[in-house]
Design an enzyme around this catalytic site. Sequence first.
Site, PDB file in Angstrom:
ATOM      1  CG  HIS A 269      -0.200   0.026   2.541  1.00 36.27           C
ATOM      2  ND1 HIS A 269       0.636  -0.994   2.940  1.00 36.27           N
ATOM      3  CD2 HIS A 269      -0.177   0.940   3.543  1.00 36.27           C
ATOM      4  CE1 HIS A 269       1.126  -0.709   4.137  1.00 36.27           C
ATOM      5  NE2 HIS A 269       0.665   0.452   4.518  1.00 36.27           N
ATOM      6  CB  CYS A 270       3.532   2.482   1.706  1.00 37.78           C
ATOM      7  SG  CYS A 270       2.318   3.032   2.921  1.00 37.78           S
ATOM      8  CB  ILE A 271       7.121   0.223  -1.161  1.00 39.05           C
ATOM      9  CG1 ILE A 271       7.411   0.120   0.334  1.00 39.05           C
ATOM     10  CG2 ILE A 271       8.431   0.312  -1.933  1.00 39.05           C
ATOM     11  CD1 ILE A 271       8.209  -1.100   0.725  1.00 39.05           C
ATOM     12  CB  VAL A 273       1.465   4.273  -3.750  1.00 36.88           C
ATOM     13  CG1 VAL A 273       0.610   5.530  -3.837  1.00 36.88           C
ATOM     14  CG2 VAL A 273       0.715   3.071  -4.312  1.00 36.88           C
ATOM     15  CG  ASP A 274       3.983   6.306   0.176  1.00 35.18           C
ATOM     16  OD1 ASP A 274       2.798   6.304  -0.243  1.00 35.18           O
ATOM     17  OD2 ASP A 274       4.279   6.020   1.340  1.00 35.18           O
TER      18      ASP A 274
END
Length: 440
Positions: A269-271, A273-274
């Site tokens: 959910h992060c790597i 996208v961020d």
Amino acid sequence: MKDDQTIQVPLKKVAIIGLGFVGLPLSMMFVRKGFQVIGIDYDIVKITALQDGKSYIQDLSDADLTEALQSGRWQVSADYASLAGADSIIICVPTPLSPDNSPDLSFLTDTCTKLAPLLRSGQLVVIESSTYPGTTRDVVQPLLERSGLAVGKELYIGYSPERIDPGNRSIAFSDIPKIISGITPACAQQLHEIYSQVFEQVVTVSTTEAAETAKLLENSYRFINISFINEFAQLCDRLNINVWEVIAAASTKPYGFNAFYPGPGIGGHCIPVDPLYLQWKAAQAGINSRFIELSQQVNEGIPTYLADRIEQELLDGKKLTGAHILVYGVTYKPNIADVRESAAIPLISRLLHRGAIVHYHDPFVSQIKLEDGTRLQGVELTQERLEQADCVLICTNHDVMPVDRIASHSRFIFDTRHSFSLNAPADMKAKLVTFGDGTQ
């Protein structure tokens, strides 16, 4: 600022909007620390499950939810009116990417728009959703100011990046240092007051922009290094060098080296996208992050590279049409039920596009949605399926993976996770190829 006010009374009633992989564990932690907690989510299916004490997140058991419900300090609802009486409101809604890889803040802006008319003087609003620098000040603050409340005097706004790592039981949630920030010093002080009651260490930074960027740095660091080691593994394949041996050797250095490992691509959910949020913000400022851009290209190319390798190893470069491929593991990391941005999904799509017949087994996921929108149902990992498969493809190495059974009944194993080289039985007769083992 001289207009800022200081806290007089500890905040004891918390509302958390967004009961997903971040918001639900955070809710449970506040309940355990003695807070009254109101959980809000637009998904009625989730709300119904939670009211029945049924967990949809692997890190929390049904017993955890039942205990929280029975404590009388936790309630859940889809109705924003339930926020009445909350001293602080924490927003943990998704911030995904748009199809063109630009930030999609629709969940966040919708939440703030609904929230503004309900706010009352003295409340604290905290954003935990990952986002680009400036979001809290430039997007969230104007929406919440529609309440008519003055920020820093009547309404307190801050940003605190979530740092939860699903499936990681090696460190307690409350032991992860908590970064906090506020639009004004009084806002930051309000954040410190609430988070210091549930986290062992609270780290205050000077601005919301600094806190937003800290989260992007953490994940851009991992994004770039994982992409690099995947590119490095491809180089080692071509040079007939085993990348896993190289990493193990380099890891003996007691300083200046942190090990990253190859795999089917970056998920979660992060790597994935961020860093693209940071890249988008950089482009708005007229600059470009070449490291992020190159890393994105490498990451997007991994499924095609692995499909090429399977085709080469399985059929000596012939087409995969009609080949039976059985995939083990489709989640983005081991031991969780989360398939967000999982690299297994584009890899399966590539194999299907080349004419392969693909089935998958994952003990945590019964169905997946492919890139073209079609759904694929999981299958049982039977001896018959293993024996019929032309290739057993390991995408996620769950702890419960039956290594011996797969090794005993498979003809060809393509392992993207280096799990069989370490754990396979000595008498394994299946052909084994590991991504990065230098056998190309």
